[in-house]
Design a protein around this motif. Structure first.
Motif, PDB file in Angstrom:
ATOM      1  N   SER A  21     -22.329  -9.954 -99.914  1.00  0.00           N
ATOM      2  CA  SER A  21     -22.387 -10.641 -98.619  1.00  0.00           C
ATOM      3  C   SER A  21     -22.976 -12.040 -98.785  1.00  0.00           C
ATOM      4  O   SER A  21     -23.023 -12.812 -97.836  1.00  0.00           O
ATOM      5  CB  SER A  21     -23.215  -9.840 -97.622  1.00  0.00           C
ATOM      6  OG  SER A  21     -24.536  -9.687 -98.096  1.00  0.00           O
ATOM      7  N   ILE A  43     -18.296 -12.786 -96.072  1.00  0.00           N
ATOM      8  CA  ILE A  43     -17.924 -11.459 -95.608  1.00  0.00           C
ATOM      9  C   ILE A  43     -17.537 -10.656 -96.844  1.00  0.00           C
ATOM     10  O   ILE A  43     -16.724 -11.120 -97.643  1.00  0.00           O
ATOM     11  CB  ILE A  43     -16.730 -11.540 -94.637  1.00  0.00           C
ATOM     12  CG1 ILE A  43     -17.145 -12.313 -93.392  1.00  0.00           C
ATOM     13  CG2 ILE A  43     -16.208 -10.158 -94.297  1.00  0.00           C
ATOM     14  CD1 ILE A  43     -15.980 -12.809 -92.571  1.00  0.00           C
ATOM     15  N   SER A  48     -13.568  -5.028 -95.410  1.00  0.00           N
ATOM     16  CA  SER A  48     -13.290  -6.248 -94.642  1.00  0.00           C
ATOM     17  C   SER A  48     -12.052  -6.126 -93.756  1.00  0.00           C
ATOM     18  O   SER A  48     -11.520  -7.119 -93.316  1.00  0.00           O
ATOM     19  CB  SER A  48     -13.110  -7.428 -95.596  1.00  0.00           C
ATOM     20  OG  SER A  48     -12.018  -7.195 -96.466  1.00  0.00           O
ATOM     21  N   GLU A  51     -11.825  -8.167 -90.744  1.00  0.00           N
ATOM     22  CA  GLU A  51     -11.826  -9.619 -90.948  1.00  0.00           C
ATOM     23  C   GLU A  51     -10.478 -10.142 -91.452  1.00  0.00           C
ATOM     24  O   GLU A  51     -10.381 -11.280 -91.861  1.00  0.00           O
ATOM     25  CB  GLU A  51     -12.926 -10.002 -91.947  1.00  0.00           C
ATOM     26  CG  GLU A  51     -14.306  -9.595 -91.513  1.00  0.00           C
ATOM     27  CD  GLU A  51     -14.725 -10.225 -90.196  1.00  0.00           C
ATOM     28  OE1 GLU A  51     -14.321 -11.370 -89.918  1.00  0.00           O
ATOM     29  OE2 GLU A  51     -15.455  -9.562 -89.446  1.00  0.00           O
TER      30      GLU A  51
END
Length: 109
Positions: A21, A43, A48, A51
């Motif tokens: 991170s 991220i 993920s 995202e």
């Protein structure tokens, strides 16, 4: 040489690349002097899905550390290794103390 390091505490390289991170950025000069520069937040690649596509997240991570010549982490998968190498970043599995790993890296270079 700039080096990106995956760590949870800034002392030990103790995290898988996909779980990162943040990256601790260090500079190692030709005499082996080590200097901490900054922390870059990101991220994590693993988990993920919210995202966007994993390839997009990987591209963003590589862009984030694109000024670094090496990446040190405890573990890394073959696909991220391949992509990092394509962008001129040497991935190294080095689950050690950061200062030890950077000294070893500077001795090799």
């Amino acid at each position: 040489m700039k080096v990106a390091i995956v760590s949870t505490d800034g002392k030990v390289i103790n995290q898988h690349f996909g779980k990162a991170s943040r990256f601790f950025i260090f500079e190692v000069d030709s005499c082996g002097k080590i200097q901490f520069l900054e922390v870059r937040e990101t991220i994590p690649l693993c988990g993920s899905a919210d995202e966007g596509h994993a390839d997009d997240v990987l591209s963003r991570i590589i862009s984030l550390i694109s000024d670094c010549e090496a990446l040190l982490c405890s573990r890394i998968g073959s696909r991220p290794q391949e992509e990092l190498r394509k962008h001129g970043i040497k991935p190294v599995e080095a689950p050690y103390f950061i200062d030890e790993a950077l000294k070893s890296l500077s001795e090799v270079e």
